[in-house]
Design a protein around this motif. Sequence first.
Motif, PDB file in Angstrom:
ATOM      1  N   LEU A  16      14.460  -8.827  56.677  1.00 58.34           N
ATOM      2  CA  LEU A  16      15.101  -9.069  57.973  1.00 58.34           C
ATOM      3  C   LEU A  16      15.656  -7.765  58.545  1.00 58.34           C
ATOM      4  N   ASP A  17      16.327  -6.973  57.704  1.00 62.02           N
ATOM      5  CA  ASP A  17      16.897  -5.708  58.176  1.00 62.02           C
ATOM      6  C   ASP A  17      15.796  -4.753  58.635  1.00 62.02           C
ATOM      7  N   GLU A  18      14.675  -4.733  57.901  1.00 57.93           N
ATOM      8  CA  GLU A  18      13.571  -3.858  58.283  1.00 57.93           C
ATOM      9  C   GLU A  18      12.955  -4.302  59.601  1.00 57.93           C
ATOM     10  N   LEU A  19      12.790  -5.608  59.780  1.00 57.69           N
ATOM     11  CA  LEU A  19      12.245  -6.121  61.036  1.00 57.69           C
ATOM     12  C   LEU A  19      13.197  -5.855  62.197  1.00 57.69           C
ATOM     13  N   ARG A  20      14.496  -6.005  61.962  1.00 58.90           N
ATOM     14  CA  ARG A  20      15.474  -5.691  63.018  1.00 58.90           C
ATOM     15  C   ARG A  20      15.372  -4.222  63.418  1.00 58.90           C
ATOM     16  N   ALA A  21      15.204  -3.349  62.437  1.00 58.26           N
ATOM     17  CA  ALA A  21      15.081  -1.916  62.740  1.00 58.26           C
ATOM     18  C   ALA A  21      13.839  -1.657  63.588  1.00 58.26           C
ATOM     19  N   ILE A  22      12.734  -2.326  63.293  1.00 62.88           N
ATOM     20  CA  ILE A  22      11.522  -2.167  64.105  1.00 62.88           C
ATOM     21  C   ILE A  22      11.784  -2.631  65.533  1.00 62.88           C
ATOM     22  N   LEU A  23      12.454  -3.775  65.679  1.00 63.74           N
ATOM     23  CA  LEU A  23      12.725  -4.321  67.011  1.00 63.74           C
ATOM     24  C   LEU A  23      13.574  -3.363  67.843  1.00 63.74           C
ATOM     25  N   PRO A  30      17.400  -4.277  73.333  1.00 60.76           N
ATOM     26  CA  PRO A  30      18.725  -3.747  73.669  1.00 60.76           C
ATOM     27  C   PRO A  30      19.876  -4.493  72.998  1.00 60.76           C
ATOM     28  N   LEU A  31      19.800  -4.652  71.688  1.00 61.02           N
ATOM     29  CA  LEU A  31      20.865  -5.294  70.924  1.00 61.02           C
ATOM     30  C   LEU A  31      21.102  -4.498  69.655  1.00 61.02           C
ATOM     31  N   PRO A  32      22.349  -4.433  69.184  1.00 56.87           N
ATOM     32  CA  PRO A  32      22.568  -3.852  67.860  1.00 56.87           C
ATOM     33  C   PRO A  32      21.871  -4.715  66.809  1.00 56.87           C
ATOM     34  N   PRO A  33      21.344  -4.114  65.747  1.00 56.39           N
ATOM     35  CA  PRO A  33      20.646  -4.910  64.731  1.00 56.39           C
ATOM     36  C   PRO A  33      21.450  -6.090  64.217  1.00 56.39           C
ATOM     37  N   ALA A  34      22.761  -5.923  64.043  1.00 52.09           N
ATOM     38  CA  ALA A  34      23.598  -7.000  63.508  1.00 52.09           C
ATOM     39  C   ALA A  34      23.679  -8.194  64.451  1.00 52.09           C
ATOM     40  N   GLN A  35      23.349  -7.989  65.726  1.00 54.01           N
ATOM     41  CA  GLN A  35      23.428  -9.073  66.694  1.00 54.01           C
ATOM     42  C   GLN A  35      22.064  -9.732  66.950  1.00 54.01           C
ATOM     43  N   ILE A  36      21.060  -9.367  66.172  1.00 55.75           N
ATOM     44  CA  ILE A  36      19.761 -10.045  66.255  1.00 55.75           C
ATOM     45  C   ILE A  36      19.764 -11.139  65.196  1.00 55.75           C
ATOM     46  N   GLY A 327      31.046 -26.980  71.780  1.00 53.91           N
ATOM     47  CA  GLY A 327      32.246 -26.423  71.167  1.00 53.91           C
ATOM     48  C   GLY A 327      31.967 -25.330  70.154  1.00 53.91           C
ATOM     49  N   LEU A 328      30.697 -24.977  69.965  1.00 54.00           N
ATOM     50  CA  LEU A 328      30.355 -23.857  69.101  1.00 54.00           C
ATOM     51  C   LEU A 328      30.076 -22.616  69.953  1.00 54.00           C
ATOM     52  N   SER A 329      30.276 -21.457  69.354  1.00 57.37           N
ATOM     53  CA  SER A 329      30.059 -20.211  70.098  1.00 57.37           C
ATOM     54  C   SER A 329      28.607 -19.767  69.960  1.00 57.37           C
ATOM     55  N   PRO A 330      28.142 -18.882  70.838  1.00 58.11           N
ATOM     56  CA  PRO A 330      26.796 -18.318  70.677  1.00 58.11           C
ATOM     57  C   PRO A 330      26.614 -17.598  69.345  1.00 58.11           C
ATOM     58  N   LEU A 331      27.705 -17.097  68.764  1.00 58.55           N
ATOM     59  CA  LEU A 331      27.614 -16.442  67.458  1.00 58.55           C
ATOM     60  C   LEU A 331      27.256 -17.461  66.386  1.00 58.55           C
ATOM     61  N   GLU A 332      27.875 -18.627  66.443  1.00 58.58           N
ATOM     62  CA  GLU A 332      27.599 -19.681  65.463  1.00 58.58           C
ATOM     63  C   GLU A 332      26.247 -20.338  65.698  1.00 58.58           C
ATOM     64  N   LEU A 333      25.803 -20.369  66.966  1.00 57.77           N
ATOM     65  CA  LEU A 333      24.560 -21.036  67.337  1.00 57.77           C
ATOM     66  C   LEU A 333      23.333 -20.134  67.214  1.00 57.77           C
ATOM     67  N   GLN A 334      23.519 -18.913  66.729  1.00 58.07           N
ATOM     68  CA  GLN A 334      22.428 -17.935  66.653  1.00 58.07           C
ATOM     69  C   GLN A 334      21.812 -17.695  68.032  1.00 58.07           C
ATOM     70  N   LEU A 335      22.669 -17.526  69.036  1.00 57.04           N
ATOM     71  CA  LEU A 335      22.220 -17.278  70.395  1.00 57.04           C
ATOM     72  C   LEU A 335      22.720 -15.928  70.917  1.00 57.04           C
ATOM     73  N   GLN A 336      22.881 -14.959  70.010  1.00 55.16           N
ATOM     74  CA  GLN A 336      23.393 -13.667  70.448  1.00 55.16           C
ATOM     75  C   GLN A 336      22.412 -12.936  71.361  1.00 55.16           C
ATOM     76  N   CYS A 337      21.122 -13.351  71.327  1.00 51.60           N
ATOM     77  CA  CYS A 337      20.155 -12.735  72.234  1.00 51.60           C
ATOM     78  C   CYS A 337      20.480 -13.052  73.688  1.00 51.60           C
ATOM     79  N   ARG A 338      21.283 -14.066  73.923  1.00 58.97           N
ATOM     80  CA  ARG A 338      21.642 -14.424  75.298  1.00 58.97           C
ATOM     81  C   ARG A 338      22.996 -13.867  75.710  1.00 58.97           C
TER      82      ARG A 338
END
Length: 463
Positions: A16-23, A30-36, A327-338
Motif C-alpha cells: 500500500l505504501d509503495e502504491l501510494r508513493a507511485i500515485l 495532490p494528496l499526502p500519502p497518508a491521506q490516500i 455522523g461519521l467523518s470523511p476520515l472514518e469513511l475513507q473519503l479523504q480523496c474528497r
Amino acid sequence: MTASEQEIITLRHEILDELRAILVERLRVPLPPAQIDPDVVLFGSGLGLDSVDAVDLAVEIERRRRVRVGDTPESRQALRTLGTLAQAVLDHALETRDAEPAGAKLQFAADDPSPLARDCEALRRRVALVSEPELRRVRVQGPAAFDLIDRLSSRDVFIRSGQILHTLFMDPQGHAWADVHAAADDDDFVLFVEGPTQAELCEFLRDAITPGEAVEIVDLEATHACLDLSGPFAWELMERLVGPEVLGIPYLNFFDVPELGGLAFRMGKTGEYAYQLLVPRAQAGPAGQRLRELGEAFDLREVDSRAIDLCAIEAGFFCAREPALRGLSPLELQLQCRISDAREVPGMAALRAARARGEPARQIRWFVAAQAQAPTAGAALWRDGAQVGEVLLAHRSAAVGAHVGVALLDRESSEPGLALADASGQPLLTTAVAPLVRSLSLYVDPQRHTYATREADGLLELV
C-alpha cells in the motif's frame, strides 16, 4: 494473531505504501500519502485517474513488482480501488498467481423469491429502472452560483460546463452531512444529493447565501422527475434512445436527451453503467413509457431504490441514505480523496483538528458474514480477546450469497481477511476488500458485446 497473518498484514502495508508513493510521485495525485485511504476508488469519483494514468501505473507496478497489469477484465477489476490493486500485487507476492480477481462471482439463486434479490439481479445482469430514486435535486442559479458551491464543497470546484463533481457537504463538526454530485450547467449547478431531506437541503443552501448575493435555489423535486437507469447494458438501451454518440460520454459528464425532453447524467454508485435522467414532470410519463418500450429487448425490470443502496454497499461506495453511516467523518469513511485541506468550508477546521489529534482511531471496513442470521447493527466485534469495533449495518446479498455490510473498526484491525467474533468467541464475519462482487460492466465492451449475444460471448461465465 498468527505469525503468518501478521506477515501478510505487514506485506500488505508495504505494498500500500509503495502504491501510494507511485500515485503521489509518478501520477502527481495532490494528496499526502497518508491521506490516500486504502479503499479509495482510483478512477472516476475517487482519485480521478484517467487512461494515461492507468498506463503509467501499470508500467511502474511491473517495473517494481514484476506484476503485469494489462488491458483485461481481471486487470480492470484489480484497478477498481487501491485496496483491490494492493490485493492483486499481494497475491502475486505470495505466489497465488491463480487467485480469483477481487469480488465474488454472482450467486443469484434461480428460485430465490425475494423481490429485492430479483431487483439486484436485474441491476447486475441486465437493465434496471428506478422511477423517482431517493435523490434530492436542486438547481443553484444566478451570477453567484459558483461562489455558493465553492463555499460549501469539501473539494476544489475545478469542473467545466457539462462535467460533474462528486463532493461532500459537511456539518460544523466535520461529519459527512451530504453526498453530493454537482453538475456545472453553464453558470448554474444542478445538485443531486443523498443524506438530508429535500427541505433540509434547501434550508442548508439558503442559509449559506450572504445578504444581497445574486443566487437562487430552485427546488427541482417540484418541477422535474428523476429516472435511474442502471445495469451492464444500460449503455446499449441509451444508445438505441440517443444514438452511438452516447458511447463517447465519459463518466461524470452529462448531456441533452431531446428524445425525453431532459438531461442524462452519467453517474452512479453500483459499479455498473448508470444514467440519472432528469425530465420535466409533464414529460415524466412519456419518458418512462419510452424507456420501458426500449427496455423490452433487455428484459428491463423496474426496481426499488433499496436495490441501488444494496448494490452500492456491495460495490464499496458510501451510501449516505444508510442512517448508520451518518455522523461519521470523511476520515472514518475513507473519503479523504474528497477533501481539500486548504479549503475554508464548514467542517474543515474540525477535520484538521481531528488529524492533529491523530485521528481517525477507527475506519469503516466492508465484511461478508456467511451464517444464516445477519449480524446485528451495533454488535460488538472481538479479536484475540479484545473488542476492536462494531457492526454498523448488514444486509442479505443474493449476489454474494451471504450477508454483507460495514463495520467500524480500530485502524489496526481494519484489514481485509480477518475473522471477527462476538464476546463469546462465536465467529460473526470476515472483513473484505470492496467491491464484494464482480461488476459485469467491467467485462462488457460496447464495441464488441450486446445484450442479445451476452451468453454466446461468455460474459455471464465471467461473473
